[in-house]
Design a protein around this motif. Structure first.
Motif, PDB file in Angstrom:
ATOM      1  N   THR A 108      38.158  47.985  46.851  1.00 15.25           N
ATOM      2  CA  THR A 108      38.133  47.756  45.408  1.00 15.25           C
ATOM      3  C   THR A 108      39.118  46.652  45.056  1.00 15.25           C
ATOM      4  O   THR A 108      40.253  46.633  45.559  1.00 15.25           O
ATOM      5  N   VAL A 109      38.681  45.732  44.199  1.00 20.26           N
ATOM      6  CA  VAL A 109      39.583  44.729  43.630  1.00 20.26           C
ATOM      7  C   VAL A 109      39.590  44.906  42.115  1.00 20.26           C
ATOM      8  O   VAL A 109      38.659  45.463  41.531  1.00 20.26           O
ATOM      9  N   PHE A 110      40.638  44.384  41.490  1.00 20.77           N
ATOM     10  CA  PHE A 110      40.851  44.562  40.068  1.00 20.77           C
ATOM     11  C   PHE A 110      40.888  43.197  39.383  1.00 20.77           C
ATOM     12  O   PHE A 110      40.643  42.171  40.024  1.00 20.77           O
ATOM     13  N   LEU A 111      41.166  43.186  38.097  1.00 18.44           N
ATOM     14  CA  LEU A 111      41.009  41.959  37.313  1.00 18.44           C
ATOM     15  C   LEU A 111      42.293  41.186  37.084  1.00 18.44           C
ATOM     16  O   LEU A 111      42.253  39.983  36.809  1.00 18.44           O
ATOM     17  N   THR A 112      43.429  41.872  37.154  1.00 14.23           N
ATOM     18  CA  THR A 112      44.728  41.210  37.006  1.00 14.23           C
ATOM     19  C   THR A 112      45.735  41.937  37.881  1.00 14.23           C
ATOM     20  O   THR A 112      45.475  43.023  38.406  1.00 14.23           O
ATOM     21  N   ARG A 113      46.920  41.360  37.985  1.00 16.00           N
ATOM     22  CA  ARG A 113      47.989  41.998  38.759  1.00 16.00           C
ATOM     23  C   ARG A 113      48.362  43.340  38.134  1.00 16.00           C
ATOM     24  O   ARG A 113      48.542  44.337  38.836  1.00 16.00           O
ATOM     25  N   ASN A 114      48.477  43.369  36.800  1.00 15.11           N
ATOM     26  CA  ASN A 114      48.810  44.618  36.125  1.00 15.11           C
ATOM     27  C   ASN A 114      47.733  45.671  36.325  1.00 15.11           C
ATOM     28  O   ASN A 114      48.026  46.837  36.602  1.00 15.11           O
ATOM     29  N   HIS A 115      46.480  45.265  36.183  1.00 18.02           N
ATOM     30  CA  HIS A 115      45.354  46.170  36.364  1.00 18.02           C
ATOM     31  C   HIS A 115      45.404  46.809  37.754  1.00 18.02           C
ATOM     32  O   HIS A 115      45.269  48.028  37.912  1.00 18.02           O
ATOM     33  N   ALA A 116      45.615  45.981  38.773  1.00 10.83           N
ATOM     34  CA  ALA A 116      45.686  46.488  40.142  1.00 10.83           C
ATOM     35  C   ALA A 116      46.866  47.440  40.324  1.00 10.83           C
ATOM     36  O   ALA A 116      46.724  48.521  40.914  1.00 10.83           O
TER      37      ALA A 116
END
Length: 328
Positions: A108-116
């Motif tokens: 899984t990857v996320f949309l921003t550093r904070n999101h991750a």
């Protein structure tokens, strides 16, 4: 590489858009880079640069993936049960905030550093858009109003707070994505003539409205996973006046807006109008293009096809993402 992009909403996007706009621009850019793309999307979709296959939710995923596909990029959690259940390498992009701490696939990857980081991960790719589709920006046009861009019926988007900020600043507000009378999530009735509602607009109408705005008012009360509305506004030279939650500190540097969790601070900043429209535009073009997004995903595709699992453990959301503080 042959990439299948799977989504449960049709393409292309005709109005407001969101994930559909992102995956359209991603697929087009991958094709421009010499890769092959197939979309697995609902019937009724159309595309002139990639193959389309109709998604069949009642059939196992492995039966819907052609043999010549190298990797499947899901835009929703396929809930496969294990990391090898598909029989093909796959990647999943998480686009939202889960309501509960349910484990996601390890790829899984996320949309921003904070999101991750809120899922215990460090893997992310910024969304990007094909800015050529938005047309030129008129930097010489008078900019006398502000705008809100988002699904106003969602309480977390805090349209009420945006109206309050504009009222304190003494500036008219154009609402893109909301209605004057909202009965779906509680009752909201807005009678002020200084607030104009345009519904879920897209295309040329949206671009025209953004082209005349002095700034975006966006006091969200959740950890925004990304914020396409933010980068679209920046592209049109609009500084962003928002709360400091989720992705916002990554998307909006100090010379492109103000982040605060109270209406008076945002109203003062909106009223001062001290930001450079060309600088906001350049920031969006430099950091959030479809080219940068495609290259970011290609790096992950290569890792996954090589057999790597991106996260050492299944990511899961940590902590509350909604009902964050706001002082109106």
């Amino acid at each position: 590489m042959h990439v299948m992009i799977a989504n449960n909403s049709p393409i292309p996007v005709f109005a407001y858009g969101g994930t559909e706009r992102v995956i359209w621009d991603l697929g087009r850019k991958l094709v421009e880079m010499g890769h092959q793309v197939t979309y697995l999307v609902p019937e009724g979709s159309r595309c002139d640069f990639a193959r389309l296959l109709p998604i069949r939710p009642d059939r196992p995923w492995h039966e819907q993936v052609p043999d010549d596909v190298d990797l499947v990029h899901f835009q929703f959690d396929p809930r496969l049960g294990s990391d090898d259940a598909l029989g093909k390498p796959f990647l999943f992009t998480e686009h939202g905030n889960s309501h509960r701490a349910r484990p996601l696939p390890r790829n899984t990857v996320f949309l921003t550093r904070n999101h991750a980081s809120r899922y215990g991960s460090s893997e992310f790719v910024y969304n990007g858009l094909d800015w050529s589709a938005y047309g030129p920006v008129d930097f010489d046009r008078p900019r006398n109003y502000a705008h809100f861009l988002g699904k106003g019926a969602w309480g977390v988007k805090n349209l009420k707070g945006a109206i309050r900020v504009a009222r304190l600043a003494g500036i008219e507000l154009e609402v893109l994505g909301g209605e004057r009378f909202n009965f779906r999530r509680g009752i909201r009735m807005t009678f002020s003539r200084r607030v104009r509602f345009h519904g879920m607009v897209g295309g040329q109408q949206k671009c025209e409205l953004l082209n005349g705005s002095r700034g975006m008012v966006f006091p969200v009360r959740w950890h925004e996973p990304f914020g396409l509305a933010v980068i679209e506004s920046l592209y049109f030279g609009c500084p962003v006046f928002s709360t400091p939650y989720g992705s916002l500190p990554e998307l909006v540097p100090q010379d492109c807006g103000v982040l605060a969790a109270d209406a008076p601070t945002l109203a003062d900043a909106l009223q001062s109008s001290r930001f450079d429209a060309r600088g906001c535009h350049a920031h969006a073009v430099r950091h959030f293009s479809s080219d940068a997004m495609a290259r970011g995903y290609l790096r992950y595709y290569e890792r996954v096809v090589a057999g790597e699992l991106l996260n050492p453990v299944p990511p899961a959301i940590q902590g509350a993402a909604r009902s964050l503080p706001w002082r109106g």
